[in-house]
Design an enzyme around this catalytic site. Structure first.
Site, PDB file in Angstrom:
ATOM      1  N   TYR A 126      -1.559  -1.291  10.787  1.00  0.00           N
ATOM      2  CA  TYR A 126      -1.934  -2.109   9.539  1.00  0.00           C
ATOM      3  C   TYR A 126      -0.669  -1.748   8.412  1.00  0.00           C
ATOM      4  CZ  TYR A 126      -3.541  -1.510   4.599  1.00  0.00           C
ATOM      5  OH  TYR A 126      -3.639  -1.360   3.218  1.00  0.00           O
TER       6      TYR A 126
ATOM      7  N   LYS B 132       2.341  -4.191   6.495  1.00  0.00           N
ATOM      8  CA  LYS B 132       2.935  -3.915   5.092  1.00  0.00           C
ATOM      9  C   LYS B 132       4.420  -3.791   4.823  1.00  0.00           C
ATOM     10  CE  LYS B 132      -1.227  -4.511   3.209  1.00  0.00           C
ATOM     11  NZ  LYS B 132      -1.757  -5.800   2.752  1.00  0.00           N
TER      12      LYS B 132
ATOM     13  N   SER C 230       0.807  -1.220  -0.180  1.00  0.00           N
ATOM     14  CA  SER C 230      -0.102   0.045   0.172  1.00  0.00           C
ATOM     15  C   SER C 230       0.792   1.342  -0.230  1.00  0.00           C
ATOM     16  CB  SER C 230      -0.835  -0.151   1.237  1.00  0.00           C
ATOM     17  OG  SER C 230      -1.519   1.178   1.591  1.00  0.00           O
TER      18      SER C 230
HETATM   19  N1  UFG Z   1     -12.252  11.414   3.846  1.00  0.00           N
HETATM   20  C1  UFG Z   1     -13.293  12.371   4.070  1.00  0.00           C
HETATM   21  N2  UFG Z   1     -14.525  11.588   4.667  1.00  0.00           N
HETATM   22  C2  UFG Z   1     -14.329  10.432   5.307  1.00  0.00           C
HETATM   23  C3  UFG Z   1     -13.386   9.407   4.659  1.00  0.00           C
HETATM   24  C4  UFG Z   1     -12.462  10.055   4.091  1.00  0.00           C
HETATM   25  O1  UFG Z   1     -13.041  13.408   4.168  1.00  0.00           O
HETATM   26  O2  UFG Z   1     -15.544   9.960   5.637  1.00  0.00           O
HETATM   27  C5  UFG Z   1     -10.918  12.029   3.217  1.00  0.00           C
HETATM   28  C6  UFG Z   1      -9.702  11.583   3.895  1.00  0.00           C
HETATM   29  O3  UFG Z   1      -9.614  12.771   4.989  1.00  0.00           O
HETATM   30  C7  UFG Z   1      -8.830  11.606   2.684  1.00  0.00           C
HETATM   31  C8  UFG Z   1      -9.798  11.068   1.545  1.00  0.00           C
HETATM   32  O4  UFG Z   1     -10.971  11.558   2.024  1.00  0.00           O
HETATM   33  O5  UFG Z   1      -8.527  13.025   2.355  1.00  0.00           O
HETATM   34  C9  UFG Z   1      -9.352   9.729   1.312  1.00  0.00           C
HETATM   35  O6  UFG Z   1      -9.499   9.034   2.613  1.00  0.00           O
HETATM   36  P1  UFG Z   1      -9.474   7.097   2.604  1.00  0.00           P
HETATM   37  O7  UFG Z   1     -10.084   6.758   4.017  1.00  0.00           O
HETATM   38  O8  UFG Z   1     -10.464   6.799   1.478  1.00  0.00           O
HETATM   39  O9  UFG Z   1      -8.208   6.641   2.294  1.00  0.00           O
HETATM   40  P2  UFG Z   1      -6.712   7.165   2.605  1.00  0.00           P
HETATM   41  O10 UFG Z   1      -5.905   7.808   1.748  1.00  0.00           O
HETATM   42  O11 UFG Z   1      -6.907   7.702   3.914  1.00  0.00           O
HETATM   43  O12 UFG Z   1      -6.036   5.793   3.088  1.00  0.00           O
HETATM   44  C10 UFG Z   1      -6.524   4.556   2.076  1.00  0.00           C
HETATM   45  C11 UFG Z   1      -6.644   3.373   2.725  1.00  0.00           C
HETATM   46  C12 UFG Z   1      -5.345   2.923   3.371  1.00  0.00           C
HETATM   47  C13 UFG Z   1      -4.244   2.859   2.723  1.00  0.00           C
HETATM   48  C14 UFG Z   1      -4.129   4.139   1.961  1.00  0.00           C
HETATM   49  C15 UFG Z   1      -3.006   4.236   0.812  1.00  0.00           C
HETATM   50  O13 UFG Z   1      -7.823   3.451   3.576  1.00  0.00           O
HETATM   51  O14 UFG Z   1      -5.527   1.553   3.509  1.00  0.00           O
HETATM   52  O15 UFG Z   1      -5.174   4.637   1.426  1.00  0.00           O
HETATM   53  O16 UFG Z   1      -2.669   5.583   0.638  1.00  0.00           O
HETATM   54  F1  UFG Z   1      -3.136   2.553   3.079  1.00  0.00           F
END
Ligand code: UFG
Length: 332
Positions: A148, A152, A124
């Site tokens: 998590y 990885k 990831s």
């Molecule tokens: N976000 C919101 N509201 C929500 C959920 C997310 O505003 O309810 C925002 C987050 O702050 C972020 C973006 O949307 O800016 C993406 O968030 P995600 O949780 O969808 O994804 P992340 O990039 O935080 O994390 C994901 C996976 C991880 C992985 C990572 C790799 O969840 O498992 O990408 O970069 F490791």
């Protein structure tokens, strides 16, 4: 060529099995359905009109793995099986370390004993921690902020050590950016039962009126509109990245890591607005504070994967939004 796919009915695993079957590989799947449904096996067969062998079981179980390797002449393995919720890993670190690392060690030992030395591993972009610059290249420093992510990183290290000890291994470490979307048939996709942690499943549930309102975590980042920017990649493109990686490991020995992303970032609000537009549906949202541990922006440099694997994405953000919603509407 016969490919063992662990986590075969999960979100990325199932789409990869479809692409493998479409590319005429023989597939043997294993999953314990801890985060997927049994019906996915039949959906994959329905989409591809092809059959594949499937074992219900846990990759930590040596007996099950021995049975699979004894009963099938496996040429290579794609290892998806693992827990993947960041927040849960913070509250249950032992569960994450035990499952993700134990399963990988058991798998690698069994492969070694059966002289199968070709593996592609689901890593990831989380292993880049808080990148100092963008876009992210594979040789950037690695660090993590949650258990998590650490699983990885530890597994990547195990794979590199394994290759150092025995150069006859072929290992591809695939660092995924943010997979969204679903198969265009609407038969497989991602629809968590619990309140989703990730952005797209949350947007889908708000659009579907299963949840009231999306919380947008912060609008004071140094990005186009202040909201977080990520490199969203269509899960079918991501699945095809595995087919490319497989071609590589079937051909040559080595151990290398590749970014699988599009190279382009979109903000939370860009994603929300595109989703509303292409699906003609409202998505209520409100701006709230930043989510602890989040970074402002994260997107891939995709040139190494293009150069070494010939991997290029083909599906844009509109298709990703359309297919994510189509799957959930169809599965209602
Ligand atoms: N976000 C919101 N509201 C929500 C959920 C997310 O505003 O309810 C925002 C987050 O702050 C972020 C973006 O949307 O800016 C993406 O968030 P995600 O949780 O969808 O994804 P992340 O990039 O935080 O994390 C994901 C996976 C991880 C992985 C990572 C790799 O969840 O498992 O990408 O970069 F490791």
């Amino acid at each position: 060529m016969k490919i063992l796919v662990t986590g075969a009915t999960g979100y990325i695993g199932s789409h990869t099995v479809v692409e493998l079957l479409n590319n005429n590989y023989d597939v043997v799947g294993i999953d314990d359905f801890s985060n997927s449904k049994k019906e996915v096996v039949d959906k994959i067969k329905e989409i591809t009109k092809k059959d594949f062998k499937f074992y219900e079981g846990n990759v930590c179980c040596k007996q099950t793995l021995n049975k699979i390797f004894d009963e099938n002449k496996i040429d290579a393995v794609i290892h998806f099986a693992g827990y993947k919720a960041v927040g849960e890993s913070v509250s249950k670190p032992l569960m994450y370390y035990r499952n993700n690392i134990d399963s990988t060690l058991t798998l690698l030992e069994t492969m070694n004993e059966h002289n199968v030395k070709k593996i592609a591993f689901s890593s990831s972009a989380t292993v880049y921690g808080k990148p100092e610059k963008l876009p992210i290249k594979e040789d950037f420093p690695l660090s993590t902020t949650n258990p998590y992510g650490t699983t990885k990183l530890v597994i990547e290290g195990i794979l590199r050590d394994l290759y150092k000890s025995d150069n006859s291994w072929s290992i591809a470490i695939l660092r995924y950016f943010n997979p969204i979307g679903a198969h265009e048939s609407g038969l497989i996709g991602e629809n968590p039962n619990d309140i989703p942690n990730n952005l797209m499943p949350y947007i889908v549930k708000v659009a579907n009126k299963e949840l009231d309102c999306l919380n947008v975590f912060g609008n004071d980042y140094d990005t186009i509109d202040g909201t977080g920017v990520r490199d969203y990649i269509h899960v079918v493109d991501l699945a095809n990245g595995h087919v490319k990686a497989l071609e590589k490991i079937l051909k040559e020995t080595g151990c290398d890591a590749y970014n699988l992303g599009t190279g382009r970032g979109y903000s939370v609000l860009e994603l929300v607005n595109t989703f509303s537009k292409v699906n003609n549906v409202d998505v209520n949202y409100k701006i709230v504070g930043r989510r602890p541990g989040d970074i402002g922006a994260c997107f891939a440099d995709t040139s190494y994967a293009l150069d070494k694997l010939g991997f290029k994405t083909t599906k844009g953000i509109e298709e990703m939004c359309r297919d994510s919603y189509n799957f959930v509407k169809k599965s209602k």
